[in-house]
Design a protein around this motif. Structure first.
Motif, PDB file in Angstrom:
ATOM      1  N   CYS A 157       2.597  -2.103   4.202  1.00 37.35           N
ATOM      2  CA  CYS A 157       3.579  -2.260   3.119  1.00 37.35           C
ATOM      3  C   CYS A 157       2.898  -2.354   1.758  1.00 37.35           C
ATOM      4  O   CYS A 157       3.377  -1.774   0.784  1.00 37.35           O
ATOM      5  CB  CYS A 157       4.454  -3.489   3.357  1.00 37.35           C
ATOM      6  SG  CYS A 157       5.717  -3.232   4.601  1.00 37.35           S
ATOM      7  N   GLU A 158       1.788  -3.079   1.703  1.00 34.05           N
ATOM      8  CA  GLU A 158       1.047  -3.182   0.448  1.00 34.05           C
ATOM      9  C   GLU A 158       0.552  -1.813  -0.014  1.00 34.05           C
ATOM     10  O   GLU A 158       0.611  -1.494  -1.204  1.00 34.05           O
ATOM     11  CB  GLU A 158      -0.130  -4.151   0.595  1.00 34.05           C
ATOM     12  CG  GLU A 158       0.281  -5.604   0.616  1.00 34.05           C
ATOM     13  CD  GLU A 158      -0.898  -6.557   0.838  1.00 34.05           C
ATOM     14  OE1 GLU A 158      -2.074  -6.126   0.762  1.00 34.05           O
ATOM     15  OE2 GLU A 158      -0.620  -7.738   1.108  1.00 34.05           O
ATOM     16  N   LEU A 159       0.090  -1.025   0.918  1.00 37.26           N
ATOM     17  CA  LEU A 159      -0.384   0.312   0.559  1.00 37.26           C
ATOM     18  C   LEU A 159       0.774   1.201   0.113  1.00 37.26           C
ATOM     19  O   LEU A 159       0.634   1.966  -0.852  1.00 37.26           O
ATOM     20  CB  LEU A 159      -1.144   0.940   1.725  1.00 37.26           C
ATOM     21  CG  LEU A 159      -1.889   2.229   1.418  1.00 37.26           C
ATOM     22  CD1 LEU A 159      -2.813   2.099   0.213  1.00 37.26           C
ATOM     23  CD2 LEU A 159      -2.680   2.668   2.640  1.00 37.26           C
ATOM     24  N   LEU A 160       1.914   1.077   0.761  1.00 34.83           N
ATOM     25  CA  LEU A 160       3.094   1.836   0.341  1.00 34.83           C
ATOM     26  C   LEU A 160       3.501   1.441  -1.081  1.00 34.83           C
ATOM     27  O   LEU A 160       3.794   2.302  -1.914  1.00 34.83           O
ATOM     28  CB  LEU A 160       4.254   1.619   1.318  1.00 34.83           C
ATOM     29  CG  LEU A 160       5.539   2.355   0.965  1.00 34.83           C
ATOM     30  CD1 LEU A 160       5.334   3.869   0.978  1.00 34.83           C
ATOM     31  CD2 LEU A 160       6.647   1.958   1.936  1.00 34.83           C
ATOM     32  N   ARG A 161       3.487   0.148  -1.370  1.00 33.85           N
ATOM     33  CA  ARG A 161       3.803  -0.316  -2.732  1.00 33.85           C
ATOM     34  C   ARG A 161       2.816   0.266  -3.743  1.00 33.85           C
ATOM     35  O   ARG A 161       3.203   0.648  -4.853  1.00 33.85           O
ATOM     36  CB  ARG A 161       3.783  -1.844  -2.794  1.00 33.85           C
ATOM     37  CG  ARG A 161       5.027  -2.479  -2.260  1.00 33.85           C
ATOM     38  CD  ARG A 161       5.072  -3.985  -2.567  1.00 33.85           C
ATOM     39  NE  ARG A 161       5.861  -4.628  -1.554  1.00 33.85           N
ATOM     40  CZ  ARG A 161       5.383  -5.287  -0.501  1.00 33.85           C
ATOM     41  NH1 ARG A 161       4.094  -5.435  -0.331  1.00 33.85           N
ATOM     42  NH2 ARG A 161       6.198  -5.814   0.378  1.00 33.85           N
ATOM     43  N   ARG A 162       1.548   0.304  -3.360  1.00 37.55           N
ATOM     44  CA  ARG A 162       0.527   0.870  -4.253  1.00 37.55           C
ATOM     45  C   ARG A 162       0.803   2.351  -4.512  1.00 37.55           C
ATOM     46  O   ARG A 162       0.672   2.822  -5.648  1.00 37.55           O
ATOM     47  CB  ARG A 162      -0.846   0.680  -3.642  1.00 37.55           C
ATOM     48  CG  ARG A 162      -1.971   1.160  -4.522  1.00 37.55           C
ATOM     49  CD  ARG A 162      -3.277   0.566  -4.045  1.00 37.55           C
ATOM     50  NE  ARG A 162      -4.332   1.542  -4.103  1.00 37.55           N
ATOM     51  CZ  ARG A 162      -5.377   1.569  -3.321  1.00 37.55           C
ATOM     52  NH1 ARG A 162      -5.505   0.670  -2.363  1.00 37.55           N
ATOM     53  NH2 ARG A 162      -6.295   2.471  -3.456  1.00 37.55           N
ATOM     54  N   MET A 163       1.203   3.074  -3.475  1.00 38.31           N
ATOM     55  CA  MET A 163       1.555   4.491  -3.651  1.00 38.31           C
ATOM     56  C   MET A 163       2.696   4.641  -4.657  1.00 38.31           C
ATOM     57  O   MET A 163       2.627   5.484  -5.551  1.00 38.31           O
ATOM     58  CB  MET A 163       2.004   5.106  -2.319  1.00 38.31           C
ATOM     59  CG  MET A 163       0.931   5.402  -1.337  1.00 38.31           C
ATOM     60  SD  MET A 163       1.617   6.023   0.233  1.00 38.31           S
ATOM     61  CE  MET A 163       2.256   7.626  -0.250  1.00 38.31           C
ATOM     62  N   VAL A 164       3.719   3.839  -4.489  1.00 43.01           N
ATOM     63  CA  VAL A 164       4.873   3.903  -5.382  1.00 43.01           C
ATOM     64  C   VAL A 164       4.446   3.585  -6.813  1.00 43.01           C
ATOM     65  O   VAL A 164       4.825   4.283  -7.759  1.00 43.01           O
ATOM     66  CB  VAL A 164       5.992   2.943  -4.907  1.00 43.01           C
ATOM     67  CG1 VAL A 164       7.085   2.809  -5.952  1.00 43.01           C
ATOM     68  CG2 VAL A 164       6.561   3.406  -3.573  1.00 43.01           C
ATOM     69  N   GLN A 165       3.614   2.552  -6.967  1.00 45.96           N
ATOM     70  CA  GLN A 165       3.148   2.172  -8.302  1.00 45.96           C
ATOM     71  C   GLN A 165       2.314   3.289  -8.943  1.00 45.96           C
ATOM     72  O   GLN A 165       2.497   3.605 -10.118  1.00 45.96           O
ATOM     73  CB  GLN A 165       2.341   0.864  -8.207  1.00 45.96           C
ATOM     74  CG  GLN A 165       1.904   0.277  -9.536  1.00 45.96           C
ATOM     75  CD  GLN A 165       0.583   0.851 -10.036  1.00 45.96           C
ATOM     76  OE1 GLN A 165      -0.310   1.161  -9.255  1.00 45.96           O
ATOM     77  NE2 GLN A 165       0.477   1.005 -11.335  1.00 45.96           N
ATOM     78  N   LEU A 166       1.418   3.892  -8.183  1.00 40.16           N
ATOM     79  CA  LEU A 166       0.592   4.987  -8.710  1.00 40.16           C
ATOM     80  C   LEU A 166       1.460   6.165  -9.127  1.00 40.16           C
ATOM     81  O   LEU A 166       1.229   6.788 -10.172  1.00 40.16           O
ATOM     82  CB  LEU A 166      -0.437   5.436  -7.665  1.00 40.16           C
ATOM     83  CG  LEU A 166      -1.591   4.491  -7.400  1.00 40.16           C
ATOM     84  CD1 LEU A 166      -2.351   4.914  -6.142  1.00 40.16           C
ATOM     85  CD2 LEU A 166      -2.532   4.442  -8.587  1.00 40.16           C
ATOM     86  N   TYR A 167       2.461   6.457  -8.327  1.00 44.18           N
ATOM     87  CA  TYR A 167       3.350   7.573  -8.625  1.00 44.18           C
ATOM     88  C   TYR A 167       4.218   7.288  -9.848  1.00 44.18           C
ATOM     89  O   TYR A 167       4.290   8.095 -10.766  1.00 44.18           O
ATOM     90  CB  TYR A 167       4.228   7.900  -7.414  1.00 44.18           C
ATOM     91  CG  TYR A 167       5.198   9.011  -7.692  1.00 44.18           C
ATOM     92  CD1 TYR A 167       4.773  10.333  -7.653  1.00 44.18           C
ATOM     93  CD2 TYR A 167       6.524   8.748  -8.018  1.00 44.18           C
ATOM     94  CE1 TYR A 167       5.653  11.366  -7.937  1.00 44.18           C
ATOM     95  CE2 TYR A 167       7.406   9.772  -8.307  1.00 44.18           C
ATOM     96  CZ  TYR A 167       6.971  11.078  -8.264  1.00 44.18           C
ATOM     97  OH  TYR A 167       7.847  12.099  -8.552  1.00 44.18           O
ATOM     98  N   THR A 168       4.878   6.126  -9.862  1.00 41.48           N
ATOM     99  CA  THR A 168       5.817   5.830 -10.952  1.00 41.48           C
ATOM    100  C   THR A 168       5.094   5.612 -12.280  1.00 41.48           C
ATOM    101  O   THR A 168       5.658   5.918 -13.336  1.00 41.48           O
ATOM    102  CB  THR A 168       6.713   4.617 -10.646  1.00 41.48           C
ATOM    103  OG1 THR A 168       5.881   3.492 -10.333  1.00 41.48           O
ATOM    104  CG2 THR A 168       7.633   4.907  -9.475  1.00 41.48           C
ATOM    105  N   SER A 169       3.859   5.125 -12.244  1.00 43.85           N
ATOM    106  CA  SER A 169       3.108   4.929 -13.487  1.00 43.85           C
ATOM    107  C   SER A 169       2.541   6.236 -14.015  1.00 43.85           C
ATOM    108  O   SER A 169       2.102   6.305 -15.164  1.00 43.85           O
ATOM    109  CB  SER A 169       1.956   3.948 -13.256  1.00 43.85           C
ATOM    110  OG  SER A 169       0.928   4.551 -12.474  1.00 43.85           O
TER     111      SER A 169
END
Length: 175
Positions: A157-169
């Protein structure tokens, strides 16, 4: 020998045979045979990133308990001795090999460390060829899913959140 250069086996010929071994489904034997062909290519100065990736893929599919270790040895050899540069597929294939390695309980952590190495390499060099993509991140999430880590769901889940953050930023729109 015909002397006709157009009939001489080239990197494409050898890479196709490596890929055939990788997909043959004969387990560790297919990976060993693929690696033998890679050695022939290296001797002829024909090995390229596609060659190494195909052999790593053979190890990932081999069912060999230490497939990750075998594939990682290839990565280190390709960069240290052969001067062949890895790409995103190289790292993602290696991550996949680690996720399937049953000989090491730390396989998910090793896969995650390789993703971090990949990110660091991309950021420090600006080389887009090693930029992690959604497949790279998903391969690490898969490694956690297959692992015996007691926090595997949390780590995924932490890695998925990181993916979302990298994408949205916009920092990595390929994540």
């Amino acid at each position: 020998q015909t002397g006709d250069e157009s009939t001489r086996p080239n990197d494409i010929s050898y890479n196709t045979v490596i890929t055939a071994w990788a997909k043959s489904g004969t387990g560790p034997e297919s990976a060993r045979r693929a690696e033998e062909i890679l050695q022939i290519m290296k001797d002829k100065n024909l090995a390229d990133v596609i060659s190494y990736n195909a052999v790593m893929h053979a190890w990932a599919r081999s069912g060999e308990p230490n497939a990750g270790e075998r594939a990682e040895t290839l990565l280190r050899t390709m960069t240290d001795k052969s001067n062949v540069q890895p790409n995103a597929r190289t790292y993602t294939t290696l991550i996949d090999a680690w996720s399937r390695s049953t000989a090491d309980d730390s396989r998910a952590r090793r896969a995650h460390a390789l993703l971090n190495e990949m990110e660091d390499l991309w950021k420090s060099t600006g080389n887009e060829r090693v930029k992690p993509n959604c497949i790279s991140y998903s391969a690490v999430i898969h490694a956690y899913a297959l692992s015996k880590e007691h926090r595997k769901a949390t780590m995924a889940c932490e890695l998925l959140r990181r993916m979302v953050q990298l994408y949205t930023s916009g920092e990595n729109v390929d994540a």
